[in-house]
Write a protein that holds these residues in place. Structure first.
Motif, short mmCIF file in Angstrom:
data_model
loop_
_atom_site.label_atom_id
_atom_site.label_comp_id
_atom_site.label_asym_id
_atom_site.label_seq_id
_atom_site.Cartn_x
_atom_site.Cartn_y
_atom_site.Cartn_z
N PHE A 1 0.83 -1.20 0.00
CA PHE A 1 0.00 0.00 0.00
C PHE A 1 0.86 1.25 0.00
CE2 PHE A 1 -2.32 3.43 2.04
CZ PHE A 1 -3.55 3.40 1.39
N LEU A 2 1.82 1.31 0.91
CA LEU A 2 2.69 2.49 0.99
C LEU A 2 3.55 2.65 -0.26
CD1 LEU A 2 3.89 2.58 4.70
CD2 LEU A 2 2.14 3.96 3.59
N GLY A 3 3.99 1.54 -0.84
CA GLY A 3 4.78 1.62 -2.07
C GLY A 3 3.99 2.24 -3.21
N VAL A 4 2.77 1.79 -3.40
CA VAL A 4 1.93 2.34 -4.47
C VAL A 4 1.62 3.81 -4.20
CG1 VAL A 4 -0.36 2.22 -5.55
CG2 VAL A 4 0.92 0.13 -5.12
N MET A 5 1.30 4.15 -2.96
CA MET A 5 0.98 5.54 -2.65
C MET A 5 2.20 6.46 -2.79
SD MET A 5 -2.18 5.53 -2.28
CE MET A 5 -2.33 7.24 -1.88
N THR A 6 3.37 5.97 -2.47
CA THR A 6 4.58 6.77 -2.63
C THR A 6 4.86 7.04 -4.10
OG1 THR A 6 5.50 5.87 -0.58
CG2 THR A 6 7.05 6.86 -2.13
N VAL A 7 4.76 6.02 -4.92
CA VAL A 7 4.96 6.19 -6.36
C VAL A 7 3.92 7.16 -6.92
CG1 VAL A 7 4.84 5.01 -8.59
CG2 VAL A 7 6.13 3.99 -6.72
N ALA A 8 2.66 7.00 -6.51
CA ALA A 8 1.60 7.89 -6.99
C ALA A 8 1.85 9.33 -6.56
CB ALA A 8 0.25 7.40 -6.48
N TRP A 9 2.33 9.51 -5.34
CA TRP A 9 2.59 10.86 -4.85
C TRP A 9 3.67 11.54 -5.68
CZ3 TRP A 9 6.75 13.32 -2.31
CH2 TRP A 9 6.43 14.55 -1.76
N PHE A 10 4.76 10.82 -5.97
CA PHE A 10 5.84 11.40 -6.78
C PHE A 10 5.39 11.66 -8.22
CE2 PHE A 10 8.77 9.84 -3.44
CZ PHE A 10 9.44 11.04 -3.20
N LEU A 11 4.62 10.74 -8.78
CA LEU A 11 4.12 10.95 -10.15
C LEU A 11 3.18 12.15 -10.21
CD1 LEU A 11 3.38 7.32 -11.37
CD2 LEU A 11 5.19 8.86 -12.16
N ARG A 12 2.30 12.25 -9.24
CA ARG A 12 1.37 13.38 -9.23
C ARG A 12 2.11 14.68 -9.02
NH1 ARG A 12 -3.10 13.77 -4.65
NH2 ARG A 12 -1.26 14.42 -3.49
N ARG A 13 3.09 14.69 -8.16
CA ARG A 13 3.89 15.90 -7.90
C ARG A 13 4.60 16.36 -9.17
NH1 ARG A 13 8.78 15.67 -3.72
NH2 ARG A 13 9.77 17.59 -4.37
N ARG A 14 5.20 15.41 -9.88
CA ARG A 14 5.88 15.75 -11.13
C ARG A 14 4.90 16.26 -12.17
NH1 ARG A 14 9.23 11.18 -14.10
NH2 ARG A 14 8.33 11.76 -16.07
N TRP A 15 3.76 15.62 -12.25
CA TRP A 15 2.73 16.01 -13.19
C TRP A 15 2.21 17.42 -12.88
CZ3 TRP A 15 -2.92 15.22 -12.21
CH2 TRP A 15 -3.67 15.56 -13.32
N LEU A 16 1.97 17.72 -11.60
CA LEU A 16 1.45 19.04 -11.23
C LEU A 16 2.49 20.13 -11.44
CD1 LEU A 16 -0.58 18.25 -7.99
CD2 LEU A 16 -1.45 18.76 -10.27
N ARG A 17 3.77 19.82 -11.29
CA ARG A 17 4.81 20.82 -11.55
C ARG A 17 4.81 21.24 -13.01
NH1 ARG A 17 10.10 18.93 -8.15
NH2 ARG A 17 9.31 19.59 -6.12
#
Length: 107
Positions: free
Chosen positions: A86-102
């Motif tokens: 769960f934490l692995g998927v959420m961490t990857v999603a957080w970084f992907l979303r952060r990069r996308w929003l930048r």
């Protein structure tokens, strides 16, 4: 204890914590709140829960009761593996979303 409850005990016990983590993921950052962002967030949360369930079941099945620990060892392995997934998927999603929003937001 019922076999189905025993198999899903880790999920039952972790649901409140997953609700807190999921809420934090959903609400922060507050902007931009576009349709694409909502779809990404929902997809990320669903994938994280599915990964948890799969890892939890695999952990429960492969764990061998040992010594005095008995069947509780199955719960420990299932919980640890599921939580890591769960934490692995959420961490990857957080970084992907952060990069996308930048890329989306002007500086």
């Amino acid at each position: 204890m019922n076999q189905q409850v025993q198999l899903h005990l880790a999920l039952i016990l972790f649901l409140p914590w997953f609700a807190i983590l999921g809420s934090l993921f959903w609400f922060y950052p507050r902007q931009p709140r576009t349709r694409a962002r909502r779809v990404f967030d929902v997809t990320s949360l669903v994938v994280a829960v599915v990964a948890f369930v799969i890892a939890m079941r695999i952990g429960y099945v492969i764990a061998e009761p040992t010594g005095t620990a008995g069947n509780i060892w199955r719960q420990v392995v299932a919980t640890a593996g599921g939580y890591a997934a769960f934490l692995g998927v959420m961490t990857v999603a957080w970084f992907l979303r952060r990069r996308w929003l930048r890329r989306l937001l002007p500086n």
